[in-house]
Motif scaffolding. Structure first.
Motif, PDB file in Angstrom:
ATOM      1  N   THR A 105       0.832  -1.201   0.000  1.00 45.25           N
ATOM      2  CA  THR A 105       0.000   0.000   0.000  1.00 45.25           C
ATOM      3  C   THR A 105       0.866   1.249   0.000  1.00 45.25           C
ATOM      4  O   THR A 105       2.077   1.199   0.234  1.00 45.25           O
ATOM      5  CB  THR A 105      -0.921   0.061   1.234  1.00 45.25           C
ATOM      6  OG1 THR A 105      -0.113   0.334   2.397  1.00 45.25           O
ATOM      7  CG2 THR A 105      -1.692  -1.234   1.434  1.00 45.25           C
ATOM      8  N   SER A 106       0.221   2.360  -0.224  1.00 48.89           N
ATOM      9  CA  SER A 106       0.882   3.651  -0.057  1.00 48.89           C
ATOM     10  C   SER A 106       0.852   4.029   1.417  1.00 48.89           C
ATOM     11  O   SER A 106       0.332   3.298   2.259  1.00 48.89           O
ATOM     12  CB  SER A 106       0.164   4.709  -0.900  1.00 48.89           C
ATOM     13  OG  SER A 106      -1.181   4.855  -0.455  1.00 48.89           O
ATOM     14  N   SER A 107       1.404   5.172   1.733  1.00 48.74           N
ATOM     15  CA  SER A 107       1.303   5.734   3.075  1.00 48.74           C
ATOM     16  C   SER A 107       0.921   7.201   2.937  1.00 48.74           C
ATOM     17  O   SER A 107       0.907   7.744   1.835  1.00 48.74           O
ATOM     18  CB  SER A 107       2.615   5.578   3.846  1.00 48.74           C
ATOM     19  OG  SER A 107       3.678   6.197   3.138  1.00 48.74           O
ATOM     20  N   LYS A 108       0.634   7.826   4.053  1.00 49.24           N
ATOM     21  CA  LYS A 108       0.151   9.204   3.997  1.00 49.24           C
ATOM     22  C   LYS A 108       0.577   9.944   5.251  1.00 49.24           C
ATOM     23  O   LYS A 108       0.501   9.406   6.357  1.00 49.24           O
ATOM     24  CB  LYS A 108      -1.388   9.204   3.873  1.00 49.24           C
ATOM     25  CG  LYS A 108      -2.028  10.573   3.699  1.00 49.24           C
ATOM     26  CD  LYS A 108      -3.526  10.414   3.551  1.00 49.24           C
ATOM     27  CE  LYS A 108      -4.222  11.754   3.380  1.00 49.24           C
ATOM     28  NZ  LYS A 108      -5.700  11.595   3.266  1.00 49.24           N
ATOM     29  N   GLY A 109       1.022  11.174   5.057  1.00 44.77           N
ATOM     30  CA  GLY A 109       1.393  11.999   6.196  1.00 44.77           C
ATOM     31  C   GLY A 109       2.836  11.804   6.612  1.00 44.77           C
ATOM     32  O   GLY A 109       3.652  11.204   5.896  1.00 44.77           O
ATOM     33  N   ASN A 110       3.176  12.305   7.790  1.00 44.13           N
ATOM     34  CA  ASN A 110       4.541  12.259   8.315  1.00 44.13           C
ATOM     35  C   ASN A 110       4.580  11.613   9.697  1.00 44.13           C
ATOM     36  O   ASN A 110       5.275  12.086  10.598  1.00 44.13           O
ATOM     37  CB  ASN A 110       5.119  13.676   8.394  1.00 44.13           C
ATOM     38  CG  ASN A 110       5.307  14.297   7.025  1.00 44.13           C
ATOM     39  OD1 ASN A 110       6.010  13.764   6.183  1.00 44.13           O
ATOM     40  ND2 ASN A 110       4.650  15.425   6.800  1.00 44.13           N
ATOM     41  N   SER A 111       3.835  10.544   9.861  1.00 40.75           N
ATOM     42  CA  SER A 111       3.680   9.944  11.182  1.00 40.75           C
ATOM     43  C   SER A 111       5.015   9.572  11.821  1.00 40.75           C
ATOM     44  O   SER A 111       5.262   9.876  12.999  1.00 40.75           O
ATOM     45  CB  SER A 111       2.794   8.697  11.084  1.00 40.75           C
ATOM     46  OG  SER A 111       2.677   8.060  12.338  1.00 40.75           O
ATOM     47  N   THR A 307      -5.635  -1.459   0.968  1.00 42.41           N
ATOM     48  CA  THR A 307      -5.838  -2.892   1.200  1.00 42.41           C
ATOM     49  C   THR A 307      -7.163  -3.362   0.624  1.00 42.41           C
ATOM     50  O   THR A 307      -7.247  -4.413  -0.034  1.00 42.41           O
ATOM     51  CB  THR A 307      -5.777  -3.201   2.711  1.00 42.41           C
ATOM     52  OG1 THR A 307      -4.457  -2.947   3.195  1.00 42.41           O
ATOM     53  CG2 THR A 307      -6.143  -4.660   2.989  1.00 42.41           C
ATOM     54  N   VAL A 308      -8.213  -2.591   0.867  1.00 47.94           N
ATOM     55  CA  VAL A 308      -9.519  -2.931   0.284  1.00 47.94           C
ATOM     56  C   VAL A 308      -9.415  -2.980  -1.237  1.00 47.94           C
ATOM     57  O   VAL A 308      -9.907  -3.913  -1.889  1.00 47.94           O
ATOM     58  CB  VAL A 308     -10.589  -1.907   0.722  1.00 47.94           C
ATOM     59  CG1 VAL A 308     -11.893  -2.138  -0.040  1.00 47.94           C
ATOM     60  CG2 VAL A 308     -10.837  -1.991   2.225  1.00 47.94           C
ATOM     61  N   ASP A 309      -8.761  -1.985  -1.818  1.00 44.94           N
ATOM     62  CA  ASP A 309      -8.605  -1.927  -3.278  1.00 44.94           C
ATOM     63  C   ASP A 309      -7.768  -3.099  -3.776  1.00 44.94           C
ATOM     64  O   ASP A 309      -8.038  -3.656  -4.854  1.00 44.94           O
ATOM     65  CB  ASP A 309      -7.961  -0.602  -3.667  1.00 44.94           C
ATOM     66  CG  ASP A 309      -8.041  -0.326  -5.157  1.00 44.94           C
ATOM     67  OD1 ASP A 309      -9.122  -0.536  -5.750  1.00 44.94           O
ATOM     68  OD2 ASP A 309      -7.017   0.094  -5.738  1.00 44.94           O
ATOM     69  N   ASN A 310      -6.760  -3.492  -3.002  1.00 42.89           N
ATOM     70  CA  ASN A 310      -5.920  -4.631  -3.400  1.00 42.89           C
ATOM     71  C   ASN A 310      -6.707  -5.934  -3.390  1.00 42.89           C
ATOM     72  O   ASN A 310      -6.548  -6.780  -4.277  1.00 42.89           O
ATOM     73  CB  ASN A 310      -4.720  -4.751  -2.458  1.00 42.89           C
ATOM     74  CG  ASN A 310      -3.692  -3.656  -2.684  1.00 42.89           C
ATOM     75  OD1 ASN A 310      -3.665  -3.019  -3.728  1.00 42.89           O
ATOM     76  ND2 ASN A 310      -2.847  -3.423  -1.698  1.00 42.89           N
ATOM     77  N   ILE A 311      -7.558  -6.113  -2.384  1.00 42.74           N
ATOM     78  CA  ILE A 311      -8.378  -7.325  -2.331  1.00 42.74           C
ATOM     79  C   ILE A 311      -9.380  -7.332  -3.484  1.00 42.74           C
ATOM     80  O   ILE A 311      -9.599  -8.362  -4.137  1.00 42.74           O
ATOM     81  CB  ILE A 311      -9.105  -7.434  -0.975  1.00 42.74           C
ATOM     82  CG1 ILE A 311      -8.085  -7.582   0.156  1.00 42.74           C
ATOM     83  CG2 ILE A 311     -10.062  -8.631  -0.973  1.00 42.74           C
ATOM     84  CD1 ILE A 311      -8.699  -7.535   1.546  1.00 42.74           C
ATOM     85  N   LEU A 312      -9.978  -6.179  -3.750  1.00 47.98           N
ATOM     86  CA  LEU A 312     -10.919  -6.076  -4.875  1.00 47.98           C
ATOM     87  C   LEU A 312     -10.229  -6.431  -6.187  1.00 47.98           C
ATOM     88  O   LEU A 312     -10.767  -7.205  -7.002  1.00 47.98           O
ATOM     89  CB  LEU A 312     -11.504  -4.670  -4.941  1.00 47.98           C
ATOM     90  CG  LEU A 312     -12.445  -4.381  -6.119  1.00 47.98           C
ATOM     91  CD1 LEU A 312     -13.667  -5.302  -6.077  1.00 47.98           C
ATOM     92  CD2 LEU A 312     -12.877  -2.913  -6.111  1.00 47.98           C
ATOM     93  N   GLY A 313      -9.042  -5.880  -6.400  1.00 44.26           N
ATOM     94  CA  GLY A 313      -8.298  -6.192  -7.622  1.00 44.26           C
ATOM     95  C   GLY A 313      -8.001  -7.670  -7.740  1.00 44.26           C
ATOM     96  O   GLY A 313      -8.128  -8.264  -8.820  1.00 44.26           O
ATOM     97  N   PHE A 314      -7.625  -8.282  -6.641  1.00 47.79           N
ATOM     98  CA  PHE A 314      -7.329  -9.712  -6.633  1.00 47.79           C
ATOM     99  C   PHE A 314      -8.576 -10.527  -6.970  1.00 47.79           C
ATOM    100  O   PHE A 314      -8.526 -11.461  -7.784  1.00 47.79           O
ATOM    101  CB  PHE A 314      -6.779 -10.109  -5.267  1.00 47.79           C
ATOM    102  CG  PHE A 314      -6.644 -11.585  -5.080  1.00 47.79           C
ATOM    103  CD1 PHE A 314      -5.589 -12.282  -5.643  1.00 47.79           C
ATOM    104  CD2 PHE A 314      -7.588 -12.296  -4.335  1.00 47.79           C
ATOM    105  CE1 PHE A 314      -5.471 -13.654  -5.469  1.00 47.79           C
ATOM    106  CE2 PHE A 314      -7.475 -13.655  -4.163  1.00 47.79           C
ATOM    107  CZ  PHE A 314      -6.407 -14.344  -4.732  1.00 47.79           C
TER     108      PHE A 314
END
Length: 325
Positions: A105-111, A307-314
């Motif tokens: 997946t990607s990430s977001k922000g500067n956690s 993750t949801v998008d990855n499962i959908l693609g699969f």
């Protein structure tokens, strides 16, 4: 499997039980049956026993390991959907050879950057210690003397993306920033805006705070050993938000127990979750966090949304964000 039978999905190591609430699962909710596990099992036998029924496993970073010998014992596994753009705990090459898709997946922000400085400041200013004293109604109103950062030296072991950004913030505190890594050059140090340390020893001897920002590999395992820690000033602090095994943890505990350095701020450990009887839990000169450097609401939105998008693609025969073997 019939067209009406739902695909079984396991969400692993969801400590805060927020994987399902961090994203919109509606695009696939009618096609999957999800089990959420909020604990971590560490033995390979327990991992296999838990995951054997699942074609799809959602891994939260590196909390559960997937070496080849585990993958071999999971005959139903078809997709590992890991959070983050890489996962060193998964044998991606072997998974691909077995026909198993590994998506990231990607990430977001500067956690992580935010957490690095949270831990540095909390440690140097004894924030947790004083918070405890106030809440416990300790009669001595002020107990610890914080380390002032202005004019002090921050030593960065690793000056990549995170190290460079950490250095930028240090400049706002009027700190001197020194950098070293096995492959750092004077030119790359200058580009990152840090002074070049000619050796690891030089960095450790001169720094008031040492913060490590390296990727764990066979070459960087125990990069910091007891002999290195003994080079630090007795007033210095050691910070690790990268990976526990970069440091000889037993040696670090010994150094802290003997008060050879002022203290440490740690977010990562050899074994996670940290065992309840671990000596680090009993030290009075450490600030400890439970590997939350990458954890934030914005980052989890990216993790679980992808993750949801990855499962959908699969499920639709079009795998996405497949990690390179």
């Amino acid at each position: 499997m019939s067209q009406t039978e739902k695909v079984r999905v396991a969400i692993l190591d969801d400590y805060q039980n927020i994987g399902l609430s961090s994203a919109d699962w509606s695009p696939i909710q009618d096609r999957i049956a999800v089990d959420v596990y909020t604990d971590t099992v560490t033995s390979e036998d327990d991992v296999v026993q838990r995951l054997r029924p699942y074609p799809v496993v959602c891994a939260m970073r590196e909390r559960t390991k997937f070496p080849a010998r585990v993958i071999d014992r999971l005959p139903n596994l078809k997709l590992i959907a890991t959070t983050g753009p890489r996962n060193a705990a998964i044998d991606v090459v072997y998974a691909k050879a077995k026909g198993i898709v590994v998506s990231g997946t990607s990430s977001k922000g500067n956690s992580t950057l935010e957490h690095i400085w949270t831990l540095i400041l909390a440690t140097a200013r004894y924030l947790v210690h004083e918070d405890t004293n106030v809440k416990n109604n300790t009669q001595q109103w002020q107990t610890y003397l914080p380390l002032g950062l202005a004019g002090r030296t921050l030593g960065l072991v690793g000056v990549g993306s995170l190290g460079s950004k950490t250095a930028q913030i240090a400049k706002a505190f009027d700190m001197r920033v020194l950098g070293w890594s096995p492959h750092l050059t004077p030119e790359r140090a200058a580009e990152a805006g840090v002074e070049f340390a000619r050796s690891k020893e030089e960095l450790l001897q001169q720094s008031d705070i040492v913060s490590i920002h390296m990727v764990l590999s066979d070459k960087t395992y125990h990069l910091i050993q007891e002999t290195d820690l003994l080079l630090m000033k007795p007033t210095a602090f050691f910070i690790n938000t990268s990976r526990g095994p970069l440091v000889d943890e037993e040696a670090l505990v010994k150094i802290l127990q003997q008060h050879k350095i002022a203290g440490a701020g740690l977010d990562v450990y050899d074994i996670e979750p940290l065992p309840s009887d671990h000596p680090l839990r009993r030290l009075d000169n450490v600030t400890l966090t439970p590997h939350t450097g990458y954890v934030s609401d914005t980052n989890y939105e990216a993790f679980w949304g992808d993750t949801v998008d990855n499962i959908l693609g699969f499920l639709e025969g079009n795998p996405k964000r497949v990690l390179a073997a």
